[in-house]
Design a protein around this motif. Structure first.
Motif, mmCIF file in Angstrom:
data_model
loop_
_atom_site.group_PDB
_atom_site.id
_atom_site.type_symbol
_atom_site.label_atom_id
_atom_site.label_comp_id
_atom_site.label_asym_id
_atom_site.label_seq_id
_atom_site.Cartn_x
_atom_site.Cartn_y
_atom_site.Cartn_z
ATOM 1 N N ILE A 12 25.658 25.598 22.022
ATOM 2 C CA ILE A 12 25.082 25.867 21.609
ATOM 3 C C ILE A 12 23.485 24.853 20.581
ATOM 4 N N LEU A 13 23.693 23.429 20.294
ATOM 5 C CA LEU A 13 22.756 22.565 20.315
ATOM 6 C C LEU A 13 22.341 21.909 21.711
ATOM 7 N N GLY A 14 23.212 21.442 22.730
ATOM 8 C CA GLY A 14 22.670 21.308 23.966
ATOM 9 C C GLY A 14 22.319 22.730 24.484
ATOM 10 N N ILE A 15 22.221 23.559 24.518
ATOM 11 C CA ILE A 15 20.862 24.954 24.860
ATOM 12 C C ILE A 15 20.380 24.594 24.799
ATOM 13 N N VAL A 16 19.755 24.307 23.586
ATOM 14 C CA VAL A 16 18.535 24.330 22.448
ATOM 15 C C VAL A 16 17.568 23.283 22.695
ATOM 16 N N VAL A 17 18.626 22.169 23.126
ATOM 17 C CA VAL A 17 17.383 20.954 23.471
ATOM 18 C C VAL A 17 17.570 20.804 24.792
ATOM 19 N N PHE A 18 17.918 20.827 25.486
ATOM 20 C CA PHE A 18 18.221 20.729 26.587
ATOM 21 C C PHE A 18 17.629 22.074 27.849
ATOM 22 N N THR A 19 17.647 23.257 26.786
ATOM 23 C CA THR A 19 16.984 24.378 28.083
ATOM 24 C C THR A 19 15.816 25.194 26.754
ATOM 25 N N ILE A 20 16.188 25.742 25.712
ATOM 26 C CA ILE A 20 15.246 26.537 25.343
ATOM 27 C C ILE A 20 14.602 25.726 24.572
ATOM 28 N N LEU A 21 14.483 24.457 23.736
ATOM 29 C CA LEU A 21 13.184 23.876 23.958
ATOM 30 C C LEU A 21 11.955 22.585 24.737
ATOM 31 N N PRO A 22 12.920 22.999 26.424
ATOM 32 C CA PRO A 22 11.793 22.852 27.586
ATOM 33 C C PRO A 22 11.215 23.883 27.974
ATOM 34 N N THR A 23 12.079 24.914 28.366
ATOM 35 C CA THR A 23 11.562 26.038 28.477
ATOM 36 C C THR A 23 10.397 26.698 27.952
ATOM 37 N N VAL A 24 10.679 26.092 26.220
ATOM 38 C CA VAL A 24 9.730 27.031 25.417
ATOM 39 C C VAL A 24 7.752 25.952 25.750
ATOM 40 N N PHE A 25 8.193 24.754 26.198
ATOM 41 C CA PHE A 25 7.001 23.519 26.354
ATOM 42 C C PHE A 25 6.767 23.861 27.332
ATOM 43 N N MET A 26 7.305 24.527 28.917
ATOM 44 C CA MET A 26 7.211 24.981 29.740
ATOM 45 C C MET A 26 6.182 25.797 29.757
ATOM 46 N N ILE A 27 6.269 27.142 29.019
ATOM 47 C CA ILE A 27 5.729 28.383 29.308
ATOM 48 C C ILE A 27 4.358 27.844 28.361
ATOM 49 N N LEU A 28 4.424 27.187 27.196
ATOM 50 C CA LEU A 28 3.336 26.803 26.356
ATOM 51 C C LEU A 28 2.056 25.972 27.327
ATOM 52 N N ILE A 29 2.343 25.454 28.723
ATOM 53 C CA ILE A 29 1.219 25.113 29.370
ATOM 54 C C ILE A 29 0.769 25.863 30.360
ATOM 55 N N ALA A 30 1.524 26.812 30.630
ATOM 56 C CA ALA A 30 0.849 28.279 30.449
ATOM 57 C C ALA A 30 -0.540 28.930 30.395
ATOM 58 N N PHE A 31 -0.585 28.661 28.982
ATOM 59 C CA PHE A 31 -1.708 29.414 27.719
ATOM 60 C C PHE A 31 -2.402 27.698 27.937
ATOM 61 N N THR A 32 -2.715 26.933 28.598
ATOM 62 C CA THR A 32 -3.191 25.548 28.340
ATOM 63 C C THR A 32 -3.995 25.648 29.562
ATOM 64 N N ASN A 33 -5.154 24.318 29.897
ATOM 65 C CA ASN A 33 -5.804 23.651 30.725
ATOM 66 C C ASN A 33 -5.761 23.019 31.391
ATOM 67 N N PHE A 34 -3.774 22.331 31.450
ATOM 68 C CA PHE A 34 -3.801 20.784 31.603
ATOM 69 C C PHE A 34 -3.067 21.059 33.413
ATOM 70 N N ASP A 35 -4.181 20.311 34.369
ATOM 71 C CA ASP A 35 -3.970 20.170 35.611
ATOM 72 C C ASP A 35 -4.900 19.518 36.066
ATOM 73 N N ALA A 36 -4.896 19.391 37.190
ATOM 74 C CA ALA A 36 -5.365 17.358 37.809
ATOM 75 C C ALA A 36 -6.618 17.341 37.531
ATOM 76 N N GLN A 37 -7.770 18.177 36.893
ATOM 77 C CA GLN A 37 -9.198 17.467 35.663
ATOM 78 C C GLN A 37 -9.025 17.231 34.707
ATOM 79 N N HIS A 38 -7.686 17.518 33.767
ATOM 80 C CA HIS A 38 -6.888 16.874 32.356
ATOM 81 C C HIS A 38 -5.928 16.469 32.536
ATOM 82 N N PRO A 39 -5.540 14.493 33.399
ATOM 83 C CA PRO A 39 -4.549 15.146 33.111
ATOM 84 C C PRO A 39 -4.165 13.833 31.603
ATOM 85 N N ALA A 40 -3.352 13.816 30.849
ATOM 86 C CA ALA A 40 -2.839 13.935 29.820
ATOM 87 C C ALA A 40 -2.795 12.209 30.144
ATOM 88 N N GLY A 41 -3.647 11.626 28.455
ATOM 89 C CA GLY A 41 -3.263 11.033 28.664
ATOM 90 C C GLY A 41 -5.012 10.360 29.132
#
Length: 491
Positions: free
Chosen positions: A194-223
């Motif tokens: 369960i810990l492995g699923i949370v760390v390596f599956t659920i949290l990355p999936t949530v992070f990926m979904i949240l990116i869809a609600f931002t303007n993170f693209d080529a015009q806004h490179p991280a950093g």
């Protein structure tokens, strides 16, 4: 003409009616799930309050100091573990240690809302919005895991209360370990998973979904440049925007569904027919024929695909043979550089047969060898012919057992990456300079948008749509199948 138009309209109405029923069913299911969730949370809070009132003094203290109930009853190892979890969590939460200049903890939650405020200059680095979002998700995950540990601490202390009330002895550390290896062995095995699923599956999936609600693209490179929350703007752009995603989404989605349908059912039907042929009593050397087809599974898929791409290339042996025989004057491009997109699509579907048929053949062969002979004997006694027995017993049995495989195969083909990427690279290209080619699936297009174009927000949107399509299709088709409704029919 009027009859044809009426027939077309009737078909379209049936399709839309079916889609609306599916959407209504899904919406009602989501509504019921939310109601059950809210009621479940309410019951847990009520039970939590009752348990607090019923608990002993040391357990009540454990609600504020984790491990106190265990330490008071001389369960030192367990008590110090719980105490260490609380102290470690509070240390991270309130001190907010930094990684690459970005904090984790309470500061991460604040940054998660703003995604950074310092735009930076020559002397001041720009806030890394991507890391701020990531560490915000990680902090939320830590809070969730802490809550799980906190509840475990209270349950353990309250369990000790009940043991003492019943006049029983509180378990020592060794006895706890023995229980974890015996009656509670499932907890020992499931906790790391369960810990492995949370760390390596659920949290990355949530992070990926949240990116869809931002303007993170080529015009806004991280950093380098801050990006912000934009709500559902990216989803609106898929259907109403002017960029590549809005223009190419429906064509790519349509080809993805067509590919998944034909790739799934061609392999499925051909694999069943091949298994039936090999298992015929008149066929000799059955093991040899199975071995020959299994070789395609033994060879790594990417090697097979690269070899086939070379064979079908413009200067490959197939074109050389056709030109030598005199069937063609110039080389034919079958894959990524084909002049006709249908040629490339037909080629990848044909090559997919070589890759997928052996799996269905193997599975069906096992099913055929395990069909109860009693069914055939009963059919023979009733006067059924071999053809009737085949239609009424063999085919329904195969379909019943293989329905889950058929569904997972369809989903797997929707997200099939290797075949398209290695054979055609998504080509032939489409006019207008679009990145998505004629054979690109949603998943290969997603790869191009993120890796080649750095359009992470739109890639995330496409990933969400892909998930919704596969999840909805899987659940609806499986729940309507006989394998789900009549689970014990062939047992």
């Amino acid at each position: 003409m009027n009859d044809r138009n009426a027939l077309k309209q009737g078909v379209i109405q049936k399709i839309f009616s079916s889609i609306l029923k599916s959407i209504k069913s899904i919406g009602y299911g989501i509504y019921r799930s939310l109601v059950r969730f809210v009621l479940g949370v309410k019951k847990r809070f009520v039970r939590f309050g009752k348990r607090f009132m019923d608990a002993s003094a040391v357990t009540k203290v454990s609600h504020f100091v984790m491990g106190f109930g265990q330490l008071a009853r001389k369960q030192f190892v367990k008590g110090f573990i719980y105490l260490f979890i609380q102290l470690g969590f509070f240390f991270i939460l309130f001190t907010s240690p930094t990684v690459n200049g970005t904090p984790i903890g309470l500061d991460a939650l604040r940054n998660f809302i703003t995604l950074g405020t310092v735009e930076g200059d020559v002397f001041t680095p720009t806030d890394n919005s991507m890391l701020m979002m990531l560490f915000g998700v990680v902090t939320l995950g830590l809070i969730g895991m802490f809550i799980a540990g906190y509840l475990s601490n209270i349950n353990s202390s309250y369990h000790n209360d009940l043991l003492i009330r019943d006049g029983k002895k509180v378990l020592s550390f060794k006895e706890d370990l023995a229980e974890l290896l015996d009656s509670r062995f499932h907890m020992t095995m499931l906790t790391p998973a369960i810990l492995g699923i949370v760390v390596f599956t659920i949290l990355p999936t949530v992070f990926m979904i949240l990116i869809a609600f931002t303007n993170f693209d080529a015009q806004h490179p991280a950093g380098q440049v801050l990006f912000d929350w934009v709500g559902f703007e990216n989803f609106k752009n898929v259907f109403s925007g002017q960029g590549e995603v809005s223009v190419r989404f429906i064509p790519v989605l349509s080809w993805t569904l067509v590919w998944a349908f034909f790739a799934t059912f061609s392999n499925y039907i051909a694999g069943i027919l091949l298994a039936l042929l090999i298992n015929k009593k008149t066929i000799k050397l059955k093991k040899l024929w199975r071995t020959v087809f299994i070789l395609t599974i033994a060879i790594p898929q990417f090697l097979s695909l690269l070899a086939v791409r070379s064979i079908l290339s413009e200067y490959g042996p197939v074109n050389n043979l056709l030109m030598t025989v005199g069937l063609i004057d110039n080389p034919i491009s079958f894959l990524g550089t084909a002049t006709n997109p249908m040629t490339a699509r037909a080629s990848v579907l044909f090559i997919n047969l070589w890759v997928g048929i052996p799996y269905t053949m193997l599975m069906t062969s096992g099913i055929l060898m395990n069909i109860p002979t009693d069914l055939y004997e009963a059919a023979q006694i009733d006067g059924a012919t071999k053809r009737q027995a085949f239609i009424s017993i063999t085919i329904p049995y195969i379909v019943f057992v293989t329905t889950p495989y058929l569904i997972t195969s369809f989903v797997g083909n929707i997200t099939s990456f290797n075949i398209i990427f290695l054979l055609t690279g998504g080509g032939p290209a489409v006019g207008g300079g679009y990145k998505a080619g004629s054979t690109d699936l949603l998943v290969t297009w997603l790869y191009k948008l993120t890796i080649d174009e750095n359009e992470y927000n739109m890639g995330s949107v496409i990933g969400i749509f892909t998930f919704l399509i596969t999840a909805t299709g899987t659940l609806l088709s499986y729940r309507k199948s006989k394998a789900y409704k009549e689970e014990e029919a062939f047992q």
